[in-house]
Write a protein that holds these residues in place. Sequence first.
Motif, PDB file in Angstrom:
ATOM      1  N   GLY A 256      12.430   4.807  12.278  1.00 55.22           N
ATOM      2  CA  GLY A 256      12.088   4.459  13.654  1.00 55.22           C
ATOM      3  C   GLY A 256      11.006   5.360  14.205  1.00 55.22           C
ATOM      4  O   GLY A 256      10.157   5.873  13.451  1.00 55.22           O
ATOM      5  N   VAL A 257      11.029   5.589  15.492  1.00 57.36           N
ATOM      6  CA  VAL A 257       9.980   6.360  16.163  1.00 57.36           C
ATOM      7  C   VAL A 257       9.866   7.767  15.584  1.00 57.36           C
ATOM      8  O   VAL A 257       8.763   8.267  15.329  1.00 57.36           O
ATOM      9  N   GLU A 258      10.999   8.410  15.371  1.00 54.12           N
ATOM     10  CA  GLU A 258      10.979   9.795  14.885  1.00 54.12           C
ATOM     11  C   GLU A 258      10.377   9.883  13.491  1.00 54.12           C
ATOM     12  O   GLU A 258       9.556  10.767  13.208  1.00 54.12           O
ATOM     13  N   SER A 259      10.769   8.971  12.617  1.00 56.85           N
ATOM     14  CA  SER A 259      10.249   9.019  11.255  1.00 56.85           C
ATOM     15  C   SER A 259       8.751   8.707  11.220  1.00 56.85           C
ATOM     16  O   SER A 259       8.007   9.286  10.411  1.00 56.85           O
ATOM     17  N   LYS A 260       8.304   7.820  12.095  1.00 58.62           N
ATOM     18  CA  LYS A 260       6.882   7.468  12.111  1.00 58.62           C
ATOM     19  C   LYS A 260       6.000   8.656  12.463  1.00 58.62           C
ATOM     20  O   LYS A 260       4.827   8.703  12.080  1.00 58.62           O
ATOM     21  N   ARG A 261       6.556   9.632  13.174  1.00 59.58           N
ATOM     22  CA  ARG A 261       5.790  10.832  13.520  1.00 59.58           C
ATOM     23  C   ARG A 261       5.540  11.709  12.296  1.00 59.58           C
ATOM     24  O   ARG A 261       4.624  12.533  12.296  1.00 59.58           O
ATOM     25  N   GLU A 262       6.372  11.546  11.280  1.00 57.73           N
ATOM     26  CA  GLU A 262       6.301  12.445  10.136  1.00 57.73           C
ATOM     27  C   GLU A 262       5.897  11.752   8.847  1.00 57.73           C
ATOM     28  O   GLU A 262       5.787  12.386   7.806  1.00 57.73           O
ATOM     29  N   VAL A 263       5.665  10.449   8.903  1.00 54.11           N
ATOM     30  CA  VAL A 263       5.287   9.686   7.717  1.00 54.11           C
ATOM     31  C   VAL A 263       3.872   9.147   7.873  1.00 54.11           C
ATOM     32  O   VAL A 263       3.559   8.480   8.860  1.00 54.11           O
ATOM     33  N   ALA A 264       3.004   9.448   6.916  1.00 50.77           N
ATOM     34  CA  ALA A 264       1.627   8.962   6.932  1.00 50.77           C
ATOM     35  C   ALA A 264       1.457   7.929   5.831  1.00 50.77           C
ATOM     36  O   ALA A 264       1.664   8.233   4.647  1.00 50.77           O
ATOM     37  N   TYR A 265       1.116   6.710   6.212  1.00 51.68           N
ATOM     38  CA  TYR A 265       0.976   5.614   5.253  1.00 51.68           C
ATOM     39  C   TYR A 265      -0.482   5.203   5.121  1.00 51.68           C
ATOM     40  O   TYR A 265      -1.165   4.958   6.125  1.00 51.68           O
ATOM     41  N   MET A 266      -0.965   5.144   3.888  1.00 50.83           N
ATOM     42  CA  MET A 266      -2.314   4.671   3.618  1.00 50.83           C
ATOM     43  C   MET A 266      -2.222   3.344   2.880  1.00 50.83           C
ATOM     44  O   MET A 266      -1.756   3.282   1.746  1.00 50.83           O
ATOM     45  N   SER A 267      -2.646   2.282   3.526  1.00 53.88           N
ATOM     46  CA  SER A 267      -2.566   0.945   2.926  1.00 53.88           C
ATOM     47  C   SER A 267      -3.718   0.711   1.960  1.00 53.88           C
ATOM     48  O   SER A 267      -4.686   1.474   1.910  1.00 53.88           O
ATOM     49  N   THR A 268      -3.608  -0.359   1.198  1.00 61.28           N
ATOM     50  CA  THR A 268      -4.695  -0.722   0.294  1.00 61.28           C
ATOM     51  C   THR A 268      -5.879  -1.305   1.066  1.00 61.28           C
ATOM     52  O   THR A 268      -7.019  -1.225   0.620  1.00 61.28           O
TER      53      THR A 268
ATOM     54  N   TYR B  10       3.729  11.526   2.674  1.00 59.93           N
ATOM     55  CA  TYR B  10       2.517  10.720   2.551  1.00 59.93           C
ATOM     56  C   TYR B  10       2.795   9.569   1.587  1.00 59.93           C
ATOM     57  O   TYR B  10       3.265   9.790   0.471  1.00 59.93           O
ATOM     58  N   LEU B  11       2.506   8.354   2.034  1.00 60.42           N
ATOM     59  CA  LEU B  11       2.668   7.162   1.212  1.00 60.42           C
ATOM     60  C   LEU B  11       1.278   6.607   0.923  1.00 60.42           C
ATOM     61  O   LEU B  11       0.610   6.078   1.817  1.00 60.42           O
ATOM     62  N   LEU B  12       0.828   6.731  -0.296  1.00 60.77           N
ATOM     63  CA  LEU B  12      -0.543   6.358  -0.659  1.00 60.77           C
ATOM     64  C   LEU B  12      -0.512   5.155  -1.589  1.00 60.77           C
ATOM     65  O   LEU B  12      -0.120   5.257  -2.756  1.00 60.77           O
ATOM     66  N   ASP B  13      -0.920   4.011  -1.064  1.00 60.75           N
ATOM     67  CA  ASP B  13      -0.882   2.765  -1.815  1.00 60.75           C
ATOM     68  C   ASP B  13      -2.219   2.564  -2.532  1.00 60.75           C
ATOM     69  O   ASP B  13      -3.240   2.291  -1.910  1.00 60.75           O
ATOM     70  N   GLU B  14      -2.201   2.732  -3.836  1.00 52.58           N
ATOM     71  CA  GLU B  14      -3.386   2.571  -4.687  1.00 52.58           C
ATOM     72  C   GLU B  14      -4.572   3.423  -4.199  1.00 52.58           C
ATOM     73  O   GLU B  14      -5.668   2.888  -3.951  1.00 52.58           O
ATOM     74  N   PRO B  15      -4.407   4.735  -4.080  1.00 48.56           N
ATOM     75  CA  PRO B  15      -5.504   5.581  -3.585  1.00 48.56           C
ATOM     76  C   PRO B  15      -6.679   5.685  -4.548  1.00 48.56           C
ATOM     77  O   PRO B  15      -7.771   6.124  -4.134  1.00 48.56           O
ATOM     78  N   LEU B  16      -6.488   5.317  -5.816  1.00 52.14           N
ATOM     79  CA  LEU B  16      -7.573   5.420  -6.794  1.00 52.14           C
ATOM     80  C   LEU B  16      -8.362   4.132  -6.932  1.00 52.14           C
ATOM     81  O   LEU B  16      -9.314   4.066  -7.712  1.00 52.14           O
TER      82      LEU B  16
ATOM     83  N   ILE C 190       4.877  13.330  -1.558  1.00 56.05           N
ATOM     84  CA  ILE C 190       3.848  12.303  -1.680  1.00 56.05           C
ATOM     85  C   ILE C 190       4.331  11.213  -2.621  1.00 56.05           C
ATOM     86  O   ILE C 190       4.867  11.501  -3.698  1.00 56.05           O
ATOM     87  N   VAL C 191       4.162   9.968  -2.201  1.00 53.81           N
ATOM     88  CA  VAL C 191       4.449   8.820  -3.059  1.00 53.81           C
ATOM     89  C   VAL C 191       3.117   8.118  -3.322  1.00 53.81           C
ATOM     90  O   VAL C 191       2.418   7.736  -2.381  1.00 53.81           O
ATOM     91  N   ILE C 192       2.780   7.968  -4.603  1.00 59.44           N
ATOM     92  CA  ILE C 192       1.507   7.362  -4.995  1.00 59.44           C
ATOM     93  C   ILE C 192       1.777   6.132  -5.842  1.00 59.44           C
ATOM     94  O   ILE C 192       2.462   6.219  -6.866  1.00 59.44           O
ATOM     95  N   SER C 193       1.259   5.002  -5.418  1.00 62.13           N
ATOM     96  CA  SER C 193       1.306   3.828  -6.285  1.00 62.13           C
ATOM     97  C   SER C 193      -0.059   3.678  -6.934  1.00 62.13           C
ATOM     98  O   SER C 193      -1.090   3.901  -6.306  1.00 62.13           O
ATOM     99  N   SER C 194      -0.049   3.337  -8.216  1.00 62.87           N
ATOM    100  CA  SER C 194      -1.320   3.163  -8.915  1.00 62.87           C
ATOM    101  C   SER C 194      -1.085   2.488 -10.255  1.00 62.87           C
ATOM    102  O   SER C 194      -0.010   2.615 -10.851  1.00 62.87           O
ATOM    103  N   HIS C 195      -2.093   1.759 -10.718  1.00 62.56           N
ATOM    104  CA  HIS C 195      -2.043   1.198 -12.059  1.00 62.56           C
ATOM    105  C   HIS C 195      -2.605   2.191 -13.079  1.00 62.56           C
ATOM    106  O   HIS C 195      -2.428   2.015 -14.285  1.00 62.56           O
ATOM    107  N   LEU C 196      -3.261   3.237 -12.602  1.00 57.82           N
ATOM    108  CA  LEU C 196      -3.883   4.220 -13.494  1.00 57.82           C
ATOM    109  C   LEU C 196      -2.859   5.295 -13.850  1.00 57.82           C
ATOM    110  O   LEU C 196      -2.952   6.454 -13.442  1.00 57.82           O
ATOM    111  N   VAL C 197      -1.876   4.905 -14.641  1.00 55.48           N
ATOM    112  CA  VAL C 197      -0.745   5.769 -14.954  1.00 55.48           C
ATOM    113  C   VAL C 197      -1.194   7.027 -15.687  1.00 55.48           C
ATOM    114  O   VAL C 197      -0.655   8.110 -15.472  1.00 55.48           O
ATOM    115  N   ASP C 198      -2.176   6.880 -16.570  1.00 59.15           N
ATOM    116  CA  ASP C 198      -2.633   8.039 -17.336  1.00 59.15           C
ATOM    117  C   ASP C 198      -3.224   9.121 -16.439  1.00 59.15           C
ATOM    118  O   ASP C 198      -3.163  10.311 -16.768  1.00 59.15           O
TER     119      ASP C 198
END
Length: 229
Positions: free
Chosen positions: A66-78, A146-152, A177-185
């Motif tokens: 909710g509101v409190e968590s949104k203050r501490e979570v940074a989401y980067m969309s694709t 930090y939630l980073l959706d396909e940062p590469l 940090i949570v990173i989603s990516s297809h570049l596993v290597d």
Amino acid sequence: MVEAKMVGKRYIGKQALKDVSLTLEDGRIYALLGPNGSGKTTFMKMVAGLVKPTCGLLYYNNNSIGVESKREVAYMSTEPFFYPYMTVRQVGKYFEDFFPDFSMTRYEELIARMDLNMTDKAKELSSGLAAKLKLAATIARDAKLYLLDEPLNGIDIIARETIISTIVEAATEGKSIVISSHLVDELEPVVDNVIFMKEGSVVLSGEAETVRSERGKSIVDLYKEIYAE
């Protein structure tokens, strides 16, 4: 930090997430792995408070998202999340006005590191430079998660080292940090934990070193095995 219990999300005619149960702990770097449509983005958006679960429970620090968590979570969309008319400087001002934890000083440092100029127009940036701008704006926040959706995405092989080192540096004590990516290597050498998702479900998760030891394979080889079909 984050706990999901049997979380599901259904859209009309589609089950995006099914019975997802996992925990994200403080001070860890997570690789969220899986092909397009596996549920990675939906899960990230739920943690960011942008999408609500259809069923199950999702907590941030033992409280509902909710509101409190949104203050501490940074989401980067694709997708780009700034207006085309903005300059790089205006993107920074926009974030500074919107997020109390945004540091313009840190943003300026990151922009210089990413070989961007404050006077550059967002609409004139290449896909690679636009990806760098998104990352700089996100990492300049003093978030806990930090939630980073396909940062590469769109980043050439030469610039990836700078991007990855910047991400790793943001994982200071108590930050995750949570990173989603297809570049596993590219991710395998720097992540602490891995989460494999397939068709909306978590099919394998754990500490990267433990997973490698128990399965006798690298994370890259496991990715190939799980998603071979």
